[in-house]
Design a protein around this motif. Structure first.
Motif, PDB file in Angstrom:
ATOM      1  N   MET A 143       5.673   9.240  17.676  1.00 39.51           N
ATOM      2  CA  MET A 143       4.390   8.726  18.125  1.00 39.51           C
ATOM      3  C   MET A 143       3.434   9.881  18.370  1.00 39.51           C
ATOM      4  SD  MET A 143       5.074   5.785  20.949  1.00 39.51           S
ATOM      5  CE  MET A 143       6.428   4.677  20.705  1.00 39.51           C
ATOM      6  N   PRO A 144       2.171   9.708  17.998  1.00 38.68           N
ATOM      7  CA  PRO A 144       1.185  10.749  18.293  1.00 38.68           C
ATOM      8  C   PRO A 144       0.928  10.800  19.796  1.00 38.68           C
ATOM      9  CG  PRO A 144       0.106   8.812  17.381  1.00 38.68           C
ATOM     10  CD  PRO A 144       1.589   8.557  17.305  1.00 38.68           C
ATOM     11  N   PRO A 145       0.506  11.948  20.303  1.00 39.95           N
ATOM     12  CA  PRO A 145       0.211  12.020  21.746  1.00 39.95           C
ATOM     13  C   PRO A 145      -0.979  11.127  22.095  1.00 39.95           C
ATOM     14  CG  PRO A 145      -0.457  14.041  20.639  1.00 39.95           C
ATOM     15  CD  PRO A 145       0.260  13.202  19.617  1.00 39.95           C
ATOM     16  N   ALA A 146      -1.005  10.689  23.320  1.00 39.93           N
ATOM     17  CA  ALA A 146      -2.101   9.844  23.787  1.00 39.93           C
ATOM     18  C   ALA A 146      -3.201  10.711  24.385  1.00 39.93           C
ATOM     19  CB  ALA A 146      -1.590   8.857  24.828  1.00 39.93           C
ATOM     20  N   ALA A 147      -4.428  10.346  24.094  1.00 45.19           N
ATOM     21  CA  ALA A 147      -5.595  11.002  24.688  1.00 45.19           C
ATOM     22  C   ALA A 147      -6.053  10.164  25.877  1.00 45.19           C
ATOM     23  CB  ALA A 147      -6.713  11.108  23.657  1.00 45.19           C
ATOM     24  N   LEU A 148      -6.573  10.830  26.901  1.00 45.88           N
ATOM     25  CA  LEU A 148      -7.074  10.117  28.077  1.00 45.88           C
ATOM     26  C   LEU A 148      -8.591  10.105  28.061  1.00 45.88           C
ATOM     27  CD1 LEU A 148      -4.742  11.523  30.889  1.00 45.88           C
ATOM     28  CD2 LEU A 148      -4.355   9.606  29.340  1.00 45.88           C
ATOM     29  N   ARG A 149      -9.163   8.975  28.441  1.00 46.53           N
ATOM     30  CA  ARG A 149     -10.617   8.824  28.533  1.00 46.53           C
ATOM     31  C   ARG A 149     -10.942   7.826  29.627  1.00 46.53           C
ATOM     32  NH1 ARG A 149     -11.800   3.853  26.780  1.00 46.53           N
ATOM     33  NH2 ARG A 149     -10.768   2.934  24.981  1.00 46.53           N
ATOM     34  N   PRO A 197      -5.365   1.297  23.301  1.00 46.44           N
ATOM     35  CA  PRO A 197      -4.914   1.619  24.659  1.00 46.44           C
ATOM     36  C   PRO A 197      -3.403   1.422  24.779  1.00 46.44           C
ATOM     37  CG  PRO A 197      -6.848   0.203  24.736  1.00 46.44           C
ATOM     38  CD  PRO A 197      -6.374   0.226  23.310  1.00 46.44           C
ATOM     39  N   VAL A 198      -2.731   2.413  25.352  1.00 41.42           N
ATOM     40  CA  VAL A 198      -1.277   2.336  25.551  1.00 41.42           C
ATOM     41  C   VAL A 198      -0.912   2.494  27.025  1.00 41.42           C
ATOM     42  CG1 VAL A 198      -0.702   3.046  23.198  1.00 41.42           C
ATOM     43  CG2 VAL A 198      -0.945   4.791  24.994  1.00 41.42           C
ATOM     44  N   GLY A 199      -1.909   2.705  27.864  1.00 37.55           N
ATOM     45  CA  GLY A 199      -1.682   2.815  29.298  1.00 37.55           C
ATOM     46  C   GLY A 199      -3.005   2.958  30.012  1.00 37.55           C
ATOM     47  N   TYR A 200      -2.963   2.717  31.319  1.00 35.66           N
ATOM     48  CA  TYR A 200      -4.168   2.944  32.123  1.00 35.66           C
ATOM     49  C   TYR A 200      -3.790   3.097  33.583  1.00 35.66           C
ATOM     50  CZ  TYR A 200      -4.350  -1.955  33.756  1.00 35.66           C
ATOM     51  OH  TYR A 200      -4.082  -3.169  34.340  1.00 35.66           O
ATOM     52  N   VAL A 201      -4.682   3.754  34.311  1.00 36.17           N
ATOM     53  CA  VAL A 201      -4.543   3.922  35.754  1.00 36.17           C
ATOM     54  C   VAL A 201      -5.886   3.596  36.397  1.00 36.17           C
ATOM     55  CG1 VAL A 201      -5.114   6.406  35.719  1.00 36.17           C
ATOM     56  CG2 VAL A 201      -3.741   5.468  37.595  1.00 36.17           C
ATOM     57  N   GLY A 202      -5.816   2.885  37.511  1.00 37.50           N
ATOM     58  CA  GLY A 202      -7.003   2.593  38.307  1.00 37.50           C
ATOM     59  C   GLY A 202      -6.750   3.033  39.739  1.00 37.50           C
ATOM     60  N   HIS A 203      -7.705   3.742  40.313  1.00 39.55           N
ATOM     61  CA  HIS A 203      -7.539   4.238  41.679  1.00 39.55           C
ATOM     62  C   HIS A 203      -8.887   4.309  42.365  1.00 39.55           C
ATOM     63  CE1 HIS A 203      -9.020   8.266  40.486  1.00 39.55           C
ATOM     64  NE2 HIS A 203      -8.404   7.985  39.350  1.00 39.55           N
ATOM     65  N   GLY A 204      -8.843   4.248  43.699  1.00 32.21           N
ATOM     66  CA  GLY A 204     -10.072   4.316  44.465  1.00 32.21           C
ATOM     67  C   GLY A 204      -9.780   4.218  45.945  1.00 32.21           C
ATOM     68  N   LEU A 205     -10.810   3.952  46.706  1.00 35.43           N
ATOM     69  CA  LEU A 205     -10.663   3.882  48.157  1.00 35.43           C
ATOM     70  C   LEU A 205     -10.508   2.434  48.599  1.00 35.43           C
ATOM     71  CD1 LEU A 205     -13.286   6.524  49.293  1.00 35.43           C
ATOM     72  CD2 LEU A 205     -10.800   6.773  49.143  1.00 35.43           C
ATOM     73  N   ARG A 260       1.213  11.774  33.630  1.00 33.52           N
ATOM     74  CA  ARG A 260      -0.134  12.293  33.358  1.00 33.52           C
ATOM     75  C   ARG A 260      -1.197  11.440  34.047  1.00 33.52           C
ATOM     76  NH1 ARG A 260      -1.110  12.534  27.183  1.00 33.52           N
ATOM     77  NH2 ARG A 260      -3.197  13.150  27.870  1.00 33.52           N
ATOM     78  N   LEU A 261      -1.075  10.116  33.895  1.00 32.56           N
ATOM     79  CA  LEU A 261      -2.053   9.222  34.500  1.00 32.56           C
ATOM     80  C   LEU A 261      -1.992   9.297  36.027  1.00 32.56           C
ATOM     81  CD1 LEU A 261      -1.605   6.181  32.109  1.00 32.56           C
ATOM     82  CD2 LEU A 261      -3.668   7.581  32.338  1.00 32.56           C
ATOM     83  N   LEU A 262      -0.796   9.302  36.578  1.00 27.93           N
ATOM     84  CA  LEU A 262      -0.651   9.432  38.024  1.00 27.93           C
ATOM     85  C   LEU A 262      -1.204  10.768  38.494  1.00 27.93           C
ATOM     86  CD1 LEU A 262       0.349   8.435  40.763  1.00 27.93           C
ATOM     87  CD2 LEU A 262       2.602   9.385  40.167  1.00 27.93           C
ATOM     88  N   GLY A 263      -0.960  11.834  37.740  1.00 24.57           N
ATOM     89  CA  GLY A 263      -1.465  13.155  38.092  1.00 24.57           C
ATOM     90  C   GLY A 263      -2.978  13.186  38.210  1.00 24.57           C
ATOM     91  N   GLU A 264      -3.667  12.476  37.324  1.00 25.47           N
ATOM     92  CA  GLU A 264      -5.132  12.413  37.413  1.00 25.47           C
ATOM     93  C   GLU A 264      -5.566  11.712  38.700  1.00 25.47           C
ATOM     94  OE1 GLU A 264      -7.620  11.429  34.240  1.00 25.47           O
ATOM     95  OE2 GLU A 264      -6.758  12.945  32.925  1.00 25.47           O
ATOM     96  N   ALA A 265      -4.892  10.615  39.037  1.00 22.70           N
ATOM     97  CA  ALA A 265      -5.247   9.897  40.268  1.00 22.70           C
ATOM     98  C   ALA A 265      -4.953  10.760  41.495  1.00 22.70           C
ATOM     99  CB  ALA A 265      -4.482   8.580  40.336  1.00 22.70           C
ATOM    100  N   LEU A 266      -3.818  11.426  41.508  1.00 23.15           N
ATOM    101  CA  LEU A 266      -3.476  12.294  42.636  1.00 23.15           C
ATOM    102  C   LEU A 266      -4.482  13.432  42.776  1.00 23.15           C
ATOM    103  CD1 LEU A 266       0.388  12.435  42.203  1.00 23.15           C
ATOM    104  CD2 LEU A 266      -0.831  11.550  44.217  1.00 23.15           C
ATOM    105  N   ARG A 290      -8.866   5.279  34.116  1.00 16.97           N
ATOM    106  CA  ARG A 290      -8.640   6.128  32.941  1.00 16.97           C
ATOM    107  C   ARG A 290      -7.698   5.394  32.006  1.00 16.97           C
ATOM    108  NH1 ARG A 290     -11.236  10.496  31.442  1.00 16.97           N
ATOM    109  NH2 ARG A 290      -9.421  11.811  31.212  1.00 16.97           N
ATOM    110  N   VAL A 291      -7.961   5.515  30.716  1.00 12.62           N
ATOM    111  CA  VAL A 291      -7.196   4.827  29.688  1.00 12.62           C
ATOM    112  C   VAL A 291      -6.531   5.867  28.797  1.00 12.62           C
ATOM    113  CG1 VAL A 291      -7.330   3.216  27.737  1.00 12.62           C
ATOM    114  CG2 VAL A 291      -8.830   2.911  29.719  1.00 12.62           C
ATOM    115  N   ALA A 292      -5.261   5.628  28.483  1.00 15.37           N
ATOM    116  CA  ALA A 292      -4.537   6.450  27.510  1.00 15.37           C
ATOM    117  C   ALA A 292      -4.612   5.717  26.174  1.00 15.37           C
ATOM    118  CB  ALA A 292      -3.085   6.625  27.945  1.00 15.37           C
TER     119      ALA A 292
END
Length: 167
Positions: A1-7, A64-72, A97-103, A56-58
Motif C-alpha cells: 500500500m502507498p503511504p497515506a498523506a495527511l490533510r 480517505p483511509v483514516g481521520y482524527v477529530g480533536h478539540g476542547l 500518526r493521527l494521534l500524534g497530531e492531536a497530542l 485531519r484526514v489520512a
C-alpha cells in the motif's frame, strides 16, 4: 500500500468519513448497536465535528483511509473526539500518526472515551500513555455500551510511538 498523506478535512469529506466510521466500528465491535444512519453521521461530521473542531484526514490513492477529530470539551478539556481507520490500515502506524497530531496540538494532554469491549483500541491508547480515569455501565451512552474515560496528562519523557506496531 502507498503511504497515506495527511490533510485537513473538507466539507465534501463528510460522507466518505461517515462510511469509514461505520466500517471501522463494525470491524472493531461486531454487534454494536448503531443508532444513527450513515447520512446522520455524515451530517454530524460536517456540521459539528468539522465545523467546531480540528479534523485531519489520512488519504491514500485519493481515498480517505483514516481521520482524527480533536478539540476542547467544556467538561474534559482537550479531547480526542474521533479516531477511525479503515481496517486494512490497522497496526501500520497510521493511527499513531493521527494521534500524534492531536497530542501535539494539545501539548500532549488529551482525554477520550473508548467503548470498554474494544480491547484493541484500549491497548493502543494505553501504549500511547493514556490511563483509565473513569468508567460507566453504558446507561448514558447512545450505544448502551459500557465505556472508559482515558486521560493523558502531558507529554511522555520519551516517544512511545513505534511505527507499525499499533493502529
Amino acid at each position: 500500500m502507498p503511504p497515506a498523506a495527511l490533510r485537513d478535512a473538507a466539507p465534501g469529506d463528510a460522507l466518505s468519513l461517515a462510511r469509514l466510521h461505520r466500517t471501522a466500528r463494525a470491524a472493531a465491535l461486531p454487534g454494536l448497536r448503531e443508532v444513527h444512519s450513515e447520512a446522520e453521521v455524515a451530517h454530524w461530521l460536517a456540521t459539528t465535528l468539522m465545523a467546531r473542531h480540528a479534523v485531519r484526514v489520512a488519504v491514500a490513492a485519493g481515498q480517505p483511509v483514516g481521520y482524527v477529530g480533536h478539540g476542547l470539551d467544556p467538561r474534559h478539556g482537550p479531547m480526542l473526539l474521533h479516531l477511525y481507520l479503515e481496517p486494512g490500515w490497522w497496526r501500520r502506524g497510521l493511527g499513531s500518526r493521527l494521534l500524534g497530531e492531536a497530542l501535539a496540538a494539545h501539548g500532549g494532554r488529551l482525554s477520550l472515551f473508548c467503548i470498554a469491549r474494544n480491547t484493541a483500541a484500549r491497548r493502543f491508547y494505553e501504549h500511547h500513555g493514556f490511563r483509565v480515569a473513569g468508567s460507566s455501565d453504558g446507561a448514558g451512552t447512545e450505544e448502551g455500551e459500557p465505556d472508559i474515560l482515558y486521560v493523558r496528562d502531558a507529554a511522555l519523557p520519551h516517544d512511545q510511538h513505534r511505527t507499525g506496531e499499533h493502529a
